[in-house]
Design a protein around this motif. Structure first.
Motif, mmCIF file in Angstrom:
data_model
loop_
_atom_site.group_PDB
_atom_site.id
_atom_site.type_symbol
_atom_site.label_atom_id
_atom_site.label_comp_id
_atom_site.label_asym_id
_atom_site.label_seq_id
_atom_site.Cartn_x
_atom_site.Cartn_y
_atom_site.Cartn_z
ATOM 1 N N HIS A 575 41.069 10.991 35.506
ATOM 2 C CA HIS A 575 40.348 10.288 34.450
ATOM 3 C C HIS A 575 41.250 9.937 33.289
ATOM 4 O O HIS A 575 40.973 8.997 32.558
ATOM 5 N N PHE A 576 42.297 10.731 33.122
ATOM 6 C CA PHE A 576 43.188 10.548 31.988
ATOM 7 C C PHE A 576 43.748 9.127 31.969
ATOM 8 O O PHE A 576 43.913 8.525 30.934
ATOM 9 N N LYS A 577 44.011 8.615 33.165
ATOM 10 C CA LYS A 577 44.567 7.269 33.261
ATOM 11 C C LYS A 577 43.567 6.201 32.819
ATOM 12 O O LYS A 577 43.945 5.112 32.427
ATOM 13 N N LEU A 578 42.285 6.558 32.925
ATOM 14 C CA LEU A 578 41.257 5.568 32.622
ATOM 15 C C LEU A 578 40.716 5.732 31.215
ATOM 16 O O LEU A 578 39.765 5.066 30.824
ATOM 17 N N HIS A 583 33.952 4.210 28.056
ATOM 18 C CA HIS A 583 32.975 5.139 28.600
ATOM 19 C C HIS A 583 33.634 6.271 29.386
ATOM 20 O O HIS A 583 32.983 7.226 29.773
ATOM 21 N N TYR A 584 34.923 6.124 29.623
ATOM 22 C CA TYR A 584 35.593 7.224 30.308
ATOM 23 C C TYR A 584 35.907 8.375 29.370
ATOM 24 O O TYR A 584 36.081 9.508 29.797
ATOM 25 N N LEU A 585 35.972 8.068 28.104
ATOM 26 C CA LEU A 585 36.250 9.113 27.131
ATOM 27 C C LEU A 585 35.156 10.172 27.192
ATOM 28 O O LEU A 585 35.422 11.368 27.120
ATOM 29 N N LYS A 586 33.921 9.696 27.376
ATOM 30 C CA LYS A 586 32.792 10.606 27.406
ATOM 31 C C LYS A 586 32.917 11.584 28.585
ATOM 32 O O LYS A 586 32.776 12.796 28.430
ATOM 33 N N PHE A 588 35.587 12.277 30.108
ATOM 34 C CA PHE A 588 36.774 13.102 29.901
ATOM 35 C C PHE A 588 36.419 14.322 29.050
ATOM 36 O O PHE A 588 36.805 15.451 29.356
ATOM 37 N N MET A 589 35.645 14.070 27.995
ATOM 38 C CA MET A 589 35.226 15.183 27.142
ATOM 39 C C MET A 589 34.335 16.151 27.929
ATOM 40 O O MET A 589 34.436 17.364 27.778
ATOM 41 N N ALA A 590 33.479 15.598 28.773
ATOM 42 C CA ALA A 590 32.607 16.452 29.589
ATOM 43 C C ALA A 590 33.436 17.356 30.485
ATOM 44 O O ALA A 590 33.142 18.552 30.650
ATOM 45 N N LEU A 591 34.501 16.766 31.063
ATOM 46 C CA LEU A 591 35.354 17.570 31.941
ATOM 47 C C LEU A 591 36.060 18.660 31.153
ATOM 48 O O LEU A 591 36.236 19.790 31.630
ATOM 49 N N LEU A 592 36.464 18.327 29.945
ATOM 50 C CA LEU A 592 37.093 19.312 29.072
ATOM 51 C C LEU A 592 36.115 20.461 28.810
ATOM 52 O O LEU A 592 36.488 21.636 28.836
ATOM 53 N N LEU A 593 34.872 20.082 28.577
ATOM 54 C CA LEU A 593 33.826 21.084 28.358
ATOM 55 C C LEU A 593 33.687 21.985 29.589
ATOM 56 O O LEU A 593 33.547 23.205 29.480
ATOM 57 N N LEU A 594 33.777 21.362 30.760
ATOM 58 C CA LEU A 594 33.693 22.135 32.003
ATOM 59 C C LEU A 594 34.779 23.183 32.054
ATOM 60 O O LEU A 594 34.548 24.337 32.431
ATOM 61 N N ILE A 758 27.331 16.966 35.010
ATOM 62 C CA ILE A 758 28.671 16.394 34.828
ATOM 63 C C ILE A 758 29.231 15.918 36.165
ATOM 64 O O ILE A 758 29.803 14.831 36.262
ATOM 65 N N ILE A 759 29.029 16.735 37.195
ATOM 66 C CA ILE A 759 29.511 16.323 38.523
ATOM 67 C C ILE A 759 28.880 14.982 38.898
ATOM 68 O O ILE A 759 29.559 14.069 39.375
ATOM 69 N N HIS A 760 27.577 14.897 38.633
ATOM 70 C CA HIS A 760 26.881 13.663 38.979
ATOM 71 C C HIS A 760 27.509 12.470 38.252
ATOM 72 O O HIS A 760 27.745 11.419 38.839
ATOM 73 N N GLY A 761 27.810 12.682 36.967
ATOM 74 C CA GLY A 761 28.415 11.609 36.193
ATOM 75 C C GLY A 761 29.794 11.227 36.701
ATOM 76 O O GLY A 761 30.142 10.056 36.783
ATOM 77 N N VAL A 762 30.564 12.246 37.054
ATOM 78 C CA VAL A 762 31.958 11.994 37.430
ATOM 79 C C VAL A 762 32.059 11.360 38.802
ATOM 80 O O VAL A 762 32.902 10.500 39.046
ATOM 81 N N THR A 763 31.183 11.797 39.718
ATOM 82 C CA THR A 763 31.309 11.309 41.098
ATOM 83 C C THR A 763 30.409 10.120 41.358
ATOM 84 O O THR A 763 30.177 9.751 42.492
#
Lengths: 922, 234
Positions: A575-578, A583-586, A588-594, A758-763
């Motif tokens: 995600h970092f590349k995107l 909307h990828y920032l969101k 990305f933050m969610a993954l950080l939270l994970l 979050i998984i749902h959002g990411v995948t």
């Protein structure tokens, strides 16, 4: 893409396809469960788990119809008993031709006929703990009795130490602390030494000898047990031919001579004393032990102090308990299967000897007569005849020695035969059942991963499948050697029961072959797999393989934690590349939270084996006196649950959901407040939480009915039936888990739901459902261990079974325990299915069933592999402590998941009906 | 094009050969000085400094060669080449990147399960090692600006030397993979001294770097073999 292609191919016979998908899943579920049960049956032979404890009244007072004067005949022969266990003392250390100078004093005593040497046979596993159990209880330990103890490692069955304590003998113990774990309450004085540092072979023994010197001067004890570990440690590090062995045995010899001097002194003072020296198990030539080889299973037993018949008699380790019981004049432990050893009781009168044999035979016969057809055996006849002659001898008192010898012989024959028969049911693995279960598992593993072929089925293929199965069967049986023995598949007699089993087994095999022949491996799909999916599959496979090592099993949670964080970091990196796109920032933050959540939650409960003692958040919370933080974490967990639930409800359901959720949350809080684990709102709770629990179940029932109505409504209006139904099921599961969980574990439930969001959002833009599945699989395993579970039976939270129960109700307790333990696993699976249903309009029952099948495949992979591991490692050192508990966990995991899958099918079936109706209308 | 490709391969071969050689020296030194199990302590920073210095020397050696043979390039490649120049600006950038990268590594390692409140020294040394083995060689080879470009963009920009970028990326991957793989033995109950945090991960990273370079040697050799065959056939 993939999916569309598949659909096109099968369009002409779509209806058939749907029904067959159900068939396959059900086949997997049923044969999977059956195989697991069959394997467990073979692996944990069904012996008896005697919970009876022998009392004084159990000593028979009559032989047939003649009364015995017990206070004359059943009296203690010794006042003091010294048992010296030398760990891993193998037979040739005492008796070996070239080892005569190892233990000079002992050998002198034996040559002077002042003592006797017996060859003692021990049963595998040749590890200390089960061997101590065998010595003290007189039975071969059955793993299942540990299971029924739910991890508590103390001996739960009748044993000689307990009997001795009841009869006023004071026991003292010095040595290996396994004894203290097994018998926490039996010793008057004790000091344990841990066998943790294998490289230390002097300090462990000096600790024992130091205490021994003190105890020999005291007179307040009557039974002394010493367990020397040094020899075993030398064996482990250097082997039996090490130069260190001789000085160690000399040291042991000196200790023996020291004790023997005192024994003779006591003897002169009128305290008859028995002094026995024995090894608990032997040692392989390579130094280890645990297996079933001759060097490991043959140990010496030296009897000093009392007169005995110096014969090279071979005795069993389990014979020790009844023999000592007789000598001490206490009841024989009820569970004992041993045969008393008359050679050790030379000083007994004939009537005493005969009565001892009668008592022994009587006890064994009580167990033997539970077997059908026992009266046809030779043993029964011998026993009956011996009793009749014994009675005749008692009434006539014609002291003909030959007659006594005959009776003794008859008794002994009967005892030996009964003992062998009882033992054979306890000891052996039912390898045929195990092999059959393994083959079934392999079959359904293939069925669950393969695709149905469109070609018509050919006889040749079925024949090939049958042949492969047969070859595999032969191969595995060969690999397990000559121990082939089975209760199920090779019965002694031919009857209806065995016929049924044969038909079921054979029928399943044929049907499996038929299904296998009709399917093919989707290799093209394998090639088209994305690199991420490939990595995930390899990772999951790697976890299954890691189970072959006991260390990895012990620390399995570390594997899952590591996998899970690796996956998050990998996704974050992608995600970092995107990130430049907004909307990828969101996400990305969610993954950080994970990541942060993971790091905190893994500290919630320290688990596993090696690091389980480390301080954790749960421990810290429990230590606080004012319960403030405990209340906070519980409340935040509950509030999070409410917030998540309400925010996902439709607008006009928000209010009702909020009211119900709040009511349930308050009840959950009250349940913990009554236990004083969180701050109490008021101090006057009249009941012990029972009434509150009834209210809780009432509210839950009401809520379920309300949700059921909503589901029915959705079905009527053809609105996202699957979606609503899955949502309701998840909610009920969370509510039930919520009430059973510990207060600090409640936070895990909203956390897991958040993770799934979050998984749902990411995948979302991952094309296939497959990648998603690994996310849910891995995260649910991580959550399973966050909760504090491990592969040791000791971490099962038994308290959860008794929530709101007034009386002992095994079914409810079992159900509660399973729900509490596997809460995260099931929740993960349900969330996965829910996520699949969100993929509307693509998802139909068929795709979701296929998803279930794939999930089942990944559950079966570790299970199947693990059956192989346990079968090949069945004499491993850690079979008791690591492999068997893990096998039970794996099996329960499978069973729970399959049960959930089976029940969920009702929802899919309803969905099929609704879609059909929809089509008819349109 | 073929000539420059050939040249590029030669540079890669030389580069990796040197890396492998001095890494072998590092391992031998660690082994014989008895410091193999001290690689988690601050002492190891000396070794890291040595590695850093060797990388700089190595790159400056290579750097002179290709520049000679490289023909005139377009404007883009001029910009590309500018980031190689050991200007004060670039050095400052590199130092900042070094610090940020170490911090990020530290945080990620803690996420992976390293202790938060203890073992700061060990975790820090590991973060430092990873930065030295991944950021420094990459920055030295393709320029610090381009490292950021590669990190952000999905595809390698056309003006870069694709083969070089891919090789450097590959080396980074292998270092990461080695570190990741090393972590598996950490929690096991074998009670060996090399299981102490962060020795397996450090060794994984170092060996990963060595193996990465070794594979590059093999790859370039295969390339030359192919070339040789081709020319023989012609």
């Amino acid at each position: 893409m993939e999916f569309k292609k598949m659909k096109n191919i099968h369009k002409p016979k779509k209806k058939e396809k749907i029904s067959s998908e159900y068939d396959f899943l059900n086949h997997i579920i049923f044969i999977g469960t059956l195989s697991v049960l069959l394997f467990l049956y073979g692996y944990f032979p069904t012996g008896y788990n005697e919970t009876t404890w022998a009392r004084a009244g159990d000593i028979p007072k009559y032989v047939e119809r003649t009364r015995i004067k017990l206070n004359e005949i059943y009296v203690p022969m010794i006042k003091k008993l010294v048992v010296m266990v030398i760990d891993a003392l193998r037979w040739d250390f005492v008796d070996g031709e070239e080892n005569k100078d190892y233990m000079p004093f002992t050998n002198d005593l034996l040559n002077n006929d002042s003592g006797c040497l017996y060859k003692m046979k021990v049963n595998p596993p040749t590890v200390t703990m089960p061997r101590i159990k065998a010595m003290t209880t007189g039975t071969v330990s059955n793993f299942l009795d540990i299971v029924f103890n739910l991890g508590a490692s103390s001996v739960g069955i009748d044993n000689i130490l307990w009997q001795a304590r009841k009869y006023g003998y004071k026991s003292i113990f010095y040595g290996d602390d396994t004894w203290l774990k097994l018998f926490p309450n039996e010793f008057y004085r004790s000091e344990g030494t841990t066998s943790f540092y294998v490289s230390d072979y002097t300090e462990v023994d000096n600790n024992v000898t130091r205490n021994l010197n003190r105890e020999l001067d005291k007179i307040d004890w009557s039974i002394m047990i010493l367990h020397y570990l040094g020899l075993d440690h030398i064996g482990h590090t250097d082997g039996p031919f090490s130069p260190l062995i001789k000085p160690k045995l000399r040291e042991m010899d000196d200790i023996i001579s020291l004790i023997h001097a005192d024994v003779e002194l006591w003897e002169q003072q009128g305290d008859p004393t028995l002094f026995i020296i024995l090894g608990d198990h032997g040692m392989k030539d390579s130094g280890g032990h645990g297996g079933a080889s001759l060097e490991e299973t043959t140990v010496p037993l030296i009897v000093l102090g009392r007169s005995c018949t110096p014969k090279y008699e071979e005795i069993d380790q389990i014979d020790l308990a009844p023999t000592l019981a007789l000598l001490l004049g206490v009841p024989i432990p009820y569970s004992s299967l041993g045969k008393i050893n008359l050679e050790m009781m030379d000083e007994m009168s004939y009537s005493q000897k005969l009565f001892a044999l009668y008592y022994n035979a009587h006890l064994l016969f009580q167990k033997f007569q539970k077997k059908p057809g026992y009266f046809e055996t030779n043993a029964y006849k011998n026993y009956q005849n011996a009793m009749k002659l014994h009675e005749a001898w008692l009434t006539t008192q014609s002291s003909s020695n030959e007659m006594v010898d005959d009776i003794i012989e008859m008794y002994e024959e009967a005892i030996i035969e009964i003992k062998d028969d009882l033992m054979s049911n306890l000891l052996k693995y039912d390898l045929h059942s195990m092999v059959t279960a393994m083959i079934f598992l392999c079959n359904i593993l293939y069925i669950s991963i393969s695709e149905q072929s469109t070609e018509s089925i050919s006889a040749v293929k079925i024949f090939i499948a049958c042949f492969v199965n047969y070859a595999f069967w032969i191969l595995l049986n060969g690999a397990f050697g000559s121990e082939a023995y089975s209760i199920i598949f090779l019965p002694n007699r031919f009857d209806v029961y065995s016929l049924c089993i044969a038909i079921v087994g054979f029928g399943t095999t044929i049907y499996n072959c038929y299904l296998c022949a009709h399917r093919f491996l989707p290799i093209t799909k394998l090639k088209n797999m994305s690199s991420l999916e490939g990595l995930l599959a390899i990772g999951t496979l790697g976890h299954a393989l890691s189970l072959a090592s006991s260390s990895f099993v012990e620390e399995e949670h570390q594997t899952w934690y590591f996998y899970w964080i690796s996956l998050i970091v990998y996704i974050t990196f992608r995600h970092f590349k995107l990130i430049a796109k907004k909307h990828y920032l969101k996400s990305f933050m969610a993954l950080l939270l994970l990541m942060i959540t993971h790091r905190i939650l893994r500290k919630l409960n320290s688990t596993g084996d090696k690091y389980a003692h480390l301080p954790d958040i749960a421990g810290w919370l429990k230590e606080q006196d004012d319960n403030f933080w405990m209340s906070m974490i519980l409340i935040s967990g509950l509030v999070l649950l409410i917030v998540i639930d309400v925010s996902f409800q439709l607008k006009h359901h928000k209010m009702s959901a909020f009211i119900f959720d709040s009511a349930i949350s308050i009840l959950v809080y009250i349940r913990h407040a009554i236990n004083s684990s969180v701050i109490k709102p008021s101090h006057n709770f009249s009941s012990q939480g029972i009434t509150e629990m009834y209210i809780f179940w009432g509210v839950t029932l009401l809520y379920s009915m309300y949700m059921f109505l909503r589901v029915v409504n959705a079905a009527k209006n053809n609105k996202q039936f699957l979606n609503v139904a899955m949502f309701s099921i998840i909610k009920i599961w969370i509510i039930v888990s919520c009430i059973l969980h510990r207060p600090y574990n409640v936070i895990l439930l909203p956390a897991q739901v958040l993770v799934s969001i979050i998984i749902h959002g990411v995948t979302k833009n991952q094309a296939t459902l497959n990648v998603k599945m690994y996310f849910y699989l891995w995260s649910s395993n991580a959550f399973y261990f966050y909760q504090g579970n491990s592969n040791s039976l000791a971490t099962i939270d038994v308290a959860a079974g008794y929530v709101g129960l007034k009386s002992y109700n095994p079914i409810l307790i079992g159900l509660f325990l399973i729900i509490n333990t596997y809460s995260a696993i099931v929740l993960g699976f349900l969330l996965y299915i829910y996520d699949c249903t969100l993929q509307a309009p693509i998802s139909t029952s068929t795709t979701i069933l296929a998803a279930c099948r794939r999930y089942a495949f990944w559950r079966l992979v570790p299970m199947t592999f693990y059956t192989f591991v346990t079968s090949f490692q069945r004499y491993h050192l850690f079979v008791w402590s690591v492999f068997s508990p893990k096998l039970l966990y794996e099996s329960t995991h499978c069973a729970v998941l399959f049960a959930v899958m089976f029940l969920l099918q009702a929802v899919f079936l309803c969905n099929d009906i609704i879609t059909k109706r929809k089509k008819n209308i349109s | 094009m073929a000539a420059s490709d050939f040249q590029g391969q030669k540079v890669l071969l030389l580069d990796s050969l040197l890396s492998c050689c001095y890494f072998a020296c590092v391992f031998l030194f660690l082994h014989y000085s008895g410091n193999m199990y001290n690689i988690g302590s601050y002492k190891f920073i000396y070794i890291l400094a040595t590695i850093l210095l060797s990388e700089i020397i190595k790159v400056s050696l290579n750097f002179i060669q290709p520049n000679k043979s490289l023909e005139k390039k377009s404007d883009v490649s001029a910009k590309y080449n500018k980031s190689f120049m050991p200007s004060a600006k670039n050095i400052v950038k590199l130092v900042i990147a070094f610090i940020i990268s170490t911090a990020i590594y530290y945080i990620i390692i803690v996420f992976f399960g390293a202790p938060i409140f203890t073992h700061h020294e060990e975790t820090f040394v590991l973060a430092l090692t990873l930065t030295t083995l991944t950021l420094i060689p990459t920055a030295l080879h393709i320029g610090i600006d381009n490292v950021i470009v590669i990190l952000i963009q999905t595809n390698t920009p056309v003006y870069m030397n694709v083969r070089l970028v891919n090789t450097v990326k590959f080396h980074v991957m292998v270092v990461w993979f080695g570190t990741w793989l090393g972590a598996f033995v950490l929690p096991l109950d074998w009670d060996r001294e090399w299981q102490a945090w962060p020795i397996p991960c450090m060794l994984g990273a170092l060996i990963g770097y060595f193996i990465g370079n070794f594979i590059t040697i093999i790859k370039t050799n295969l390339y030359f073999l192919k070339k040789l065959k081709k020319s023989n056939m012609v």
